[in-house]
Design an enzyme around this catalytic site. Structure first.
Site, PDB file in Angstrom:
ATOM      1  CE1 TYR A 184       7.020  -1.086  -6.796  1.00  0.00           C
ATOM      2  CE2 TYR A 184       5.939  -3.226  -6.955  1.00  0.00           C
ATOM      3  CZ  TYR A 184       7.078  -2.474  -6.706  1.00  0.00           C
ATOM      4  OH  TYR A 184       8.251  -3.100  -6.373  1.00  0.00           O
ATOM      5  CG  ASP A 200       1.917   4.522  -0.651  1.00  0.00           C
ATOM      6  OD1 ASP A 200       1.413   4.260   0.446  1.00  0.00           O
ATOM      7  OD2 ASP A 200       1.747   5.592  -1.244  1.00  0.00           O
ATOM      8  CG  PHE A 204       9.453  -4.416  -2.065  1.00  0.00           C
ATOM      9  CD1 PHE A 204      10.052  -3.240  -2.501  1.00  0.00           C
ATOM     10  CD2 PHE A 204       9.324  -4.624  -0.695  1.00  0.00           C
ATOM     11  CE1 PHE A 204      10.529  -2.292  -1.598  1.00  0.00           C
ATOM     12  CE2 PHE A 204       9.802  -3.688   0.218  1.00  0.00           C
ATOM     13  CZ  PHE A 204      10.404  -2.514  -0.238  1.00  0.00           C
TER      14      PHE A 204
END
Length: 229
Positions: free
Chosen positions: A76, A74, A87
């Site tokens: 953030y 997903d 990431f």
């Protein structure tokens, strides 16, 4: 896909992925996803990333440039974090725990100091496809856009890389990403599996897994330019 919001932002793909995914966008599930996203972005909800960055992973890394695929789950869901690359966070935003651990492993693996920011676009520009399974999320509601169609779409992207490319490194961190190995021909590509870098699992084998040096060793063995991590 083009979803026009009240701010006249567009969700668009600008490179080779656009033609490859054209037929995918005609499918019913993508039309339903488009309607859902249009409603979400026009509502008073806050959706991450902003609409112009939804396809950032594809726009930074056209398929002909793909050397490495890193899979996230997903985006953030905190303020200012997500910008379309798994990431990765925007400059000026503190690194989330998973990214902190990625940089710790990078230090251990390659002896590279932690960078001053967590924006990984310099990886993407070198051919690292930083792909989340779900490309949008509502603020502060992890997983809120799961099972709306994104997973089928991003699975198609993985299959396209598998089918149309050779000698790609797939870095699969955690059980969710590792399920995608079923789409990958390990005779054509190099698959690296390790626990997820989140604090809950990083000490179960993520640390010490050396994904960065393993990736570059493989690329060099195929006479491909290594990634400047």
């Amino acid at each position: 896909m083009e979803v026009t919001t009240e701010t006249n932002d567009n969700i668009q793909i600008f490179n080779s992925w656009k033609d490859l995914l054209f037929s995918e966008f005609q499918k019913t599930y993508m039309q339903n996803l488009k309607s859902f996203l249009k409603s979400e972005y026009k509502s008073k909800k806050t959706i991450y990333p902003k609409s112009t960055e939804v396809f950032a992973a594809l726009n930074y890394t056209p398929i002909e440039n793909v050397k490495v695929v890193i899979l996230g789950q997903d985006p953030y869901h905190g303020p200012g974090q997500a910008h379309g690359l798994c990431f990765s966070v925007n400059e000026g935003i503190p690194n989330p725990p998973s990214l902190q651990n990625i940089f710790k492993e990078r230090l251990s693996d390659l002896n590279l100091e932690t960078p001053k920011h967590g924006n990984l676009s310099h990886w993407a520009k070198q051919g690292v496809l930083l792909l989340n399974a779900t490309l949008t999320v509502e603020a502060h509601k992890a997983g809120s856009h799961q099972n709306k169609g994104w997973e089928e779409f991003t699975d198609t992207i993985i299959k396209l890389v598998n089918d149309k490319k050779e000698n790609v490194v797939f870095i699969l961190w955690g059980s969710y990403a590792q399920k995608k190995a079923s789409f990958i021909d390990s005779k054509k590509h190099f698959v690296i599996k390790a626990p997820h870098p989140s604090p809950l699992s990083s000490y179960r084998g993520f640390f010490g897994s050396k994904p960065f040096s393993k990736t570059n060793s493989f690329l060099q063995s195929k006479k491909l330019t290594p990634i400047n991590w």
